[in-house]
Design an enzyme around this catalytic site. Structure first.
Site, PDB file in Angstrom:
ATOM      1  N   GLU A  85       0.834  -1.196   0.000  1.00  0.00           N
ATOM      2  CA  GLU A  85       0.000   0.000   0.000  1.00  0.00           C
ATOM      3  C   GLU A  85       0.875   1.256   0.000  1.00  0.00           C
ATOM      4  OE1 GLU A  85      -3.525   2.013   2.747  1.00  0.00           O
ATOM      5  OE2 GLU A  85      -2.750   0.039   3.263  1.00  0.00           O
ATOM      6  N   GLY A  91      -4.445   3.744   8.802  1.00  0.00           N
ATOM      7  CA  GLY A  91      -5.646   4.389   9.220  1.00  0.00           C
ATOM      8  C   GLY A  91      -6.881   3.661   9.241  1.00  0.00           C
TER       9      GLY A  91
END
Length: 81
Positions: free
Chosen positions: A51, A81
């Site tokens: 990511e 997050g």
């Protein structure tokens, strides 16, 4: 056009059964579309390191840093997050 879906932290937080159900729904949607889609690998959950790497590639691509010999690379701080 080919399409790939790389799911991130939100799907990693779910249990496998729920994540798989969401990914199957996405696969069904793209199978029914006109997009070129590889059902076996076109929609999957990626690791956090991937990511971050995709984020770095995206930012530097959008800033056209791959189109010049005078690279002004931009760093990315992935907070999760």
């Amino acid at each position: 056009s080919p399409v790939f879906l790389k799911a991130t932290a939100g799907l990693r937080m779910l249990d496998d059964q729920r994540a798989d159900a969401i990914l199957e729904s996405v696969r069904d949607f793209f199978d029914a579309s006109t997009y070129e889609f590889d059902r076996a690998d076109g929609a999957r959950v990626i690791a956090g390191t991937d990511e971050g790497g995709f984020g770095w590639l995206s930012v530097n691509y959008l800033m056209a840093n791959f189109n010049t010999n005078d690279h002004q690379w931009v760093g990315v701080l992935e907070m999760g997050g």
